[in-house]
Write an enzyme that holds these catalytic residues in place. Structure first.
Site, short mmCIF file in Angstrom:
data_model
loop_
_atom_site.label_atom_id
_atom_site.label_comp_id
_atom_site.label_asym_id
_atom_site.label_seq_id
_atom_site.Cartn_x
_atom_site.Cartn_y
_atom_site.Cartn_z
N GLU A 156 -0.71 -5.02 -4.91
CA GLU A 156 -1.83 -5.96 -4.73
C GLU A 156 -3.16 -5.36 -5.17
O GLU A 156 -3.53 -4.27 -4.72
CB GLU A 156 -1.90 -6.35 -3.24
CG GLU A 156 -2.95 -7.41 -2.97
CD GLU A 156 -2.95 -7.88 -1.51
OE1 GLU A 156 -1.89 -7.93 -0.88
OE2 GLU A 156 -4.04 -8.18 -1.00
N LYS A 160 -1.95 -8.22 8.73
CA LYS A 160 -1.43 -8.08 7.35
C LYS A 160 -2.36 -7.16 6.56
O LYS A 160 -1.92 -6.31 5.78
CB LYS A 160 -1.31 -9.46 6.71
CG LYS A 160 -0.60 -9.47 5.38
CD LYS A 160 -1.51 -9.22 4.19
CE LYS A 160 -0.74 -9.30 2.89
NZ LYS A 160 -1.57 -8.89 1.74
N ASP A 170 10.60 4.48 5.78
CA ASP A 170 11.17 3.14 5.91
C ASP A 170 10.08 2.17 6.36
O ASP A 170 9.75 2.07 7.54
CB ASP A 170 12.32 3.22 6.94
CG ASP A 170 12.98 1.89 7.20
OD1 ASP A 170 12.46 0.85 6.76
OD2 ASP A 170 14.02 1.89 7.87
N HIS A 195 -12.34 -9.85 -5.26
CA HIS A 195 -11.00 -10.10 -5.78
C HIS A 195 -11.01 -10.64 -7.20
O HIS A 195 -10.08 -10.42 -7.95
CB HIS A 195 -10.29 -11.13 -4.90
CG HIS A 195 -9.56 -10.49 -3.76
ND1 HIS A 195 -8.49 -11.07 -3.13
CD2 HIS A 195 -9.75 -9.31 -3.15
CE1 HIS A 195 -8.06 -10.27 -2.18
NE2 HIS A 195 -8.81 -9.20 -2.16
C1 MEV Z 1 -5.32 -9.70 2.00
O1 MEV Z 1 -4.22 -9.00 1.45
C2 MEV Z 1 -5.70 -9.14 3.35
C3 MEV Z 1 -6.79 -9.91 4.11
O2 MEV Z 1 -6.44 -11.28 4.20
C4 MEV Z 1 -6.89 -9.27 5.47
C5 MEV Z 1 -7.75 -10.02 6.46
O3 MEV Z 1 -7.91 -11.26 6.34
O4 MEV Z 1 -8.23 -9.36 7.40
C6 MEV Z 1 -8.11 -9.83 3.37
#
Ligand code: MEV
Length: 433
Positions: free
Chosen positions: A86, A273, A289, A387
């Site tokens: 990513e 995430k 792992d 981004h």
């Molecule tokens: C994107 O890979 C991760 C984010 O969505 C994390 C977040 O929202 O805190 C930017």
């Protein structure tokens, strides 16, 4: 790793691959041998190793392997490797680590490193008697577990504690009662799945004898609540000022964003995430792992009964922003693919970690850095601005741009009203004509 000469690494992202390797060498981040290894694509997994790692192997799936800088963890410098597909993640980690470094770096703490194994017993005729019996024979259970894996005992590890849990029958879901026996095991430098599973299989017949029940299964639990790592950072507001936002505003908005992620599972999953973007990338680079770490982290996020944010952000005594992150991190420094995957071996040299505990400290800090970077962007300018540049690069490459054309397409794409693949193809076509 010896102290890094960060001045040799400025504008690293703008360098070609061979310039990057050279500056890592000049900065004292890698050895001459590793510089050669990197130039010869030596991190790739050789076919004969790949073929012996899994069944029915027919190819290799590569990911970019990058490096994030500025990490200062418990007073020690790290250049952190990240295996990740990513865009923005490596840049965000470096960016956050730079601010946190100026604030004194990360401080970490660990619990003892103990892995948990389970034997689930069913059809136990008298549960209270069975519990009593196990409690009276704890020493024998432990010594049978240790006899099942003498080599870990010889190295100073072994089974340390026995815990019994009664899972009551649930008439609504129609699940029966289970008596579950846990062993807490010191697996030392290994993640220890094989050690734990061997011990659990070793003690199951004895547990059946003690309880009169039947062992349904014996297996490691990836919910490693006895192997926790915590990172903390304390950032003064002067380092938080961003665009039109004062440092105090950024701090307060980040604290509020933390509350939102604490209260709302829909937000908490995305928040976590973002943390796992950093965690997984290092776990993967280290040959550990990552599914185990993912599964354990999300279970830990739900430990209160509701899925919540893994990190906490609050105001410190001096008005600074204080971030903490605790994760179960049952990673190993030996075993699995760590000893055989050339990239995992390189990771070990790059990080220079001397123990699995040190690797835990690094990984939890990277998770906190990643969370800091995401939250700071989200509560200020948003993440799209950062981004879009990288998105433009992916589009340019997908459109077929090569070499110097990539930057040309990227620059025009950034100015275009619609940043999409069709526009990227048009731009490239114009350039080629
Ligand atoms: C994107 O890979 C991760 C984010 O969505 C994390 C977040 O929202 O805190 C930017």
């Amino acid at each position: 790793m010896s102290p890094v000469d960060l001045s040799k690494l400025s504008k690293f992202y703008k360098k070609t691959k061979s310039e990057k390797i050279d500056s890592l060498l000049q900065a004292g981040v890698i050895s001459k041998e590793d510089a050669t290894l990197l130039s010869e694509n030596g991190l790739e997994l050789p076919d004969e190793i790949a073929g012996n790692m899994i069944e029915n192997q027919i190819g290799r799936y590569s990911l970019p392997y990058g490096v994030a800088f500025h990490f200062l963890i418990d007073g020690k410098d790290y250049a952190v490797p990240m295996a990740m597909e990513e865009p923005s993640v490596v840049a965000a980690a470096s960016f956050a680590a730079k601010i946190i470094r100026e604030a004194g770096g990360f401080r970490t703490s660990l619990t003892d490193r103990r892995m948990i194994g389970q034997v689930a017993l069913k059809s136990v005729p008298d549960v209270q008697k069975a519990i009593q019996n196990i409690e009276q024979h704890t020493e024998e259970v432990l010594s049978r577990a240790n006899e099942a894996h003498p080599s870990i005992v010889k190295r100073g590890g072994g089974a340390r504690e026995v815990h019994v849990r009664l899972l009551e029958a649930d008439t609504i879901e129609d699940t029966p009662e289970f008596l579950v026996v846990h062993l807490h095991i010191e697996t030392l430098e290994a993640m220890g799945a094989n050690i734990v599973n061997t011990m659990m299989e070793g003690i199951a017949p004895y547990l059946e004898e003690l309880t009169g029940g039947t062992a349904l299964m014996r297996i490691l639990s990836n919910y490693a609540t006895e192997c926790l790592a915590t990172a903390e950072c304390r950032i003064p507001t002067r380092l938080l000022k961003h665009g039109s936002f004062t440092g105090e505003e950024v701090r307060d908005r980040m604290i509020e964003a933390g509350h939102f992620a604490w209260a709302d599972p829909y937000r908490a999953v995305t928040h976590n995430k973002g943390i796992m973007n950093g965690v997984d990338a290092v776990v993967l680079a280290s040959g550990n792992d990552w599914r185990a770490i993912e599964a354990g982290a999300h279970a830990y996020a739900a430990k209160s009964g509701q899925y919540r944010a893994l990190s906490r952000w609050k105001k410190g005594e001096n008005g600074e922003l204080v971030g903490t992150l605790t994760l179960p991190l049952p990673v190993g420094a030996v075993g699995g693919s760590i000893g055989i995957h050339p990239a995992a071996q390189f990771t070990k040299r790059l990080l220079g970690y001397e123990s699995a505990a040190e690797l835990e400290r690094i990984i939890v800090s990277v998770g906190l850095a990643q969370n800091f970077a995401a939250m700071r962007a989200l509560v200020t300018e948003g993440i799209q601005k950062g981004h879009m540049g990288l998105q433009a690069r992916s589009l340019a490459i997908s459109a077929g741009a090569k070499g110097a054309d990539i930057d040309k397409v990227v620059n025009q794409l950034k100015e275009a009203p619609n940043m999409n693949l069709a526009t990227a193809k048009d731009i490239l076509e114009n350039l080629e004509n």
